[in-house]
Enzyme design. Structure first.
Site, PDB file in Angstrom:
ATOM      1  N   ARG A  60       0.820  -1.211   0.000  1.00  9.90           N
ATOM      2  CA  ARG A  60       0.000   0.000   0.000  1.00  9.90           C
ATOM      3  C   ARG A  60       0.857   1.265   0.000  1.00  9.90           C
ATOM      4  NH1 ARG A  60      -4.117   3.376   2.647  1.00  9.90           N
ATOM      5  NH2 ARG A  60      -3.121   3.214   4.663  1.00  9.90           N
ATOM      6  N   ARG A  76      -1.997  10.417   7.432  1.00  6.08           N
ATOM      7  CA  ARG A  76      -0.658  10.900   7.069  1.00  6.08           C
ATOM      8  C   ARG A  76      -0.704  12.156   6.215  1.00  6.08           C
ATOM      9  NH1 ARG A  76      -1.897   5.983   6.208  1.00  6.08           N
ATOM     10  NH2 ARG A  76      -0.995   4.287   7.450  1.00  6.08           N
ATOM     11  N   LYS A 128      11.582   6.516  14.337  1.00 10.19           N
ATOM     12  CA  LYS A 128      11.688   5.509  13.282  1.00 10.19           C
ATOM     13  C   LYS A 128      11.702   6.138  11.899  1.00 10.19           C
ATOM     14  CE  LYS A 128      10.797   2.053  10.490  1.00 10.19           C
ATOM     15  NZ  LYS A 128      10.390   2.170   9.081  1.00 10.19           N
TER      16      LYS A 128
END
Length: 294
Positions: free
Chosen positions: A148, A188, A231
């Site tokens: 995705r 996002r 991260k």
DNA sequence: TGCCAGGGCGCCG
DNA sequence: CGGCGCCATGGC
């Protein structure tokens, strides 16, 4: 020192220019483009001997001729020297890196585990991608799966990139949060927008980050972007800014470290090879869990 | 069908 | 600090 790591010759076939890199070790096209560091490449054949995609606004193909030979199709000498040599980090000595990574482990057990991971993952090369593309790509990667991620990035490039290139900061700011949300980026969208806006406004200088030797400062800068934490920041620094001491820890890496290093793991011991070691462990963990136990 | 994905934020103790 | 629910979406 300064040993010759590869040689290159140029040619033309079917009206396409190519560069053939030979005498190179530890370069698997399949592993490099299928290990989840770059999201714009797809295999051309079932065996994965050839991958095509886009980087730095160019259509490019990497073909594994044999174990020590890779052809780069769609480049002349200029692009090879100015772009692909750096992108593929051809001047990194991976045999030396592999030795150092194993040697850096603090116990015999750790050396054995790492040795297995190196054997499994060797051939992966940590690409040095475009900084902005890496930053946005790994913002998109959060709490997401690789197929995705690829789909969203393809949509992003198709909608807001010039001729399918990765979009500029200006183009993404122009898209607005709504435009980005419409591409199914979900929560996002606001993060991508904030990153693009801070870069466009000059509040964040990607060039400064590239040139800085202060890793902690680079982390602080990137983490000032909404939705960028340790991260995403470490992935962007590793894959886009050449900070090879980065050691991104995602859910796969957590599992790997818990499984193999219950006594603890110190990435700092690996120095500038931490990023490569991390990618080997990541690949090894996915290989173990991916049902390829043969 | 649910669980999970190369996480981070906000809130709560 | 450390834990935890939530975020939006779709792959498997």
């Amino acid at each position: 020192m300064n040993k010759k790591l590869y040689s290159v010759e140029y040619g033309k076939r079917n009206s396409e220019h190519f560069a053939r890199v030979s005498g190179i070790s530890c370069f698997s096209v399949k592993k490099t483009f299928d290990c989840g560091q770059a999201f714009r490449f797809e295999p051309d054949d079932p065996d994965g001997m050839s991958f095509s995609g886009k980087a730095f606004g160019r259509d490019i193909r990497f073909l594994q001729e044999d174990e020590k030979t890779v052809s780069i199709i769609g480049t002349g000498e200029d692009d090879f020297e100015n772009i692909w040599r750096r992108y593929l980090v051809l001047d990194e000595d991976y045999e030396e890196a592999n030795r150092c990574i194993v040697a850096a482990m603090g116990s015999e057990h750790a050396r054995e585990v790492m040795s297995d991971a190196v054997r499994c993952g060797t051939g992966i090369r940590i690409l040095r991608q475009d900084p902005f593309e890496a930053l946005i790509s790994f913002i998109i990667s959060q709490n997401n799966n690789i197929p995705r991620i690829k789909k969203i990035i393809t949509a992003l490039c198709g909608t807001y990139g010039k001729d399918g290139a990765f979009p500029t900061p200006e183009a993404l700011v122009g898209a607005g949060v709504d435009g980005l949300f419409a591409l199914r980026t979900g929560f996002r969208a606001a993060y991508i927008y904030d990153a693009a806006k801070k870069v466009l406004d000059g509040e964040i200088s990607l060039k400064h980050i590239e040139e800085s030797d202060d890793y902690d400062e680079c982390t602080r800068i990137l983490c000032s972007i909404k939705g960028v934490g340790p991260k995403v920041s470490s992935c962007a620094l590793l894959y886009g800014f050449g900070k090879t001491e980065a050691f991104p820890i995602d859910v796969w890496m957590k599992r790997s470290l818990d499984r193999h290093f219950p006594e603890g793991f110190e990435p700092g011991r690996l120095g500038r090879y931490a990023g490569i070691a991390q990618q080997y462990l990541f690949y090894y963990e996915r290989w173990l869990g991916g049902g390829q136990e043969s």
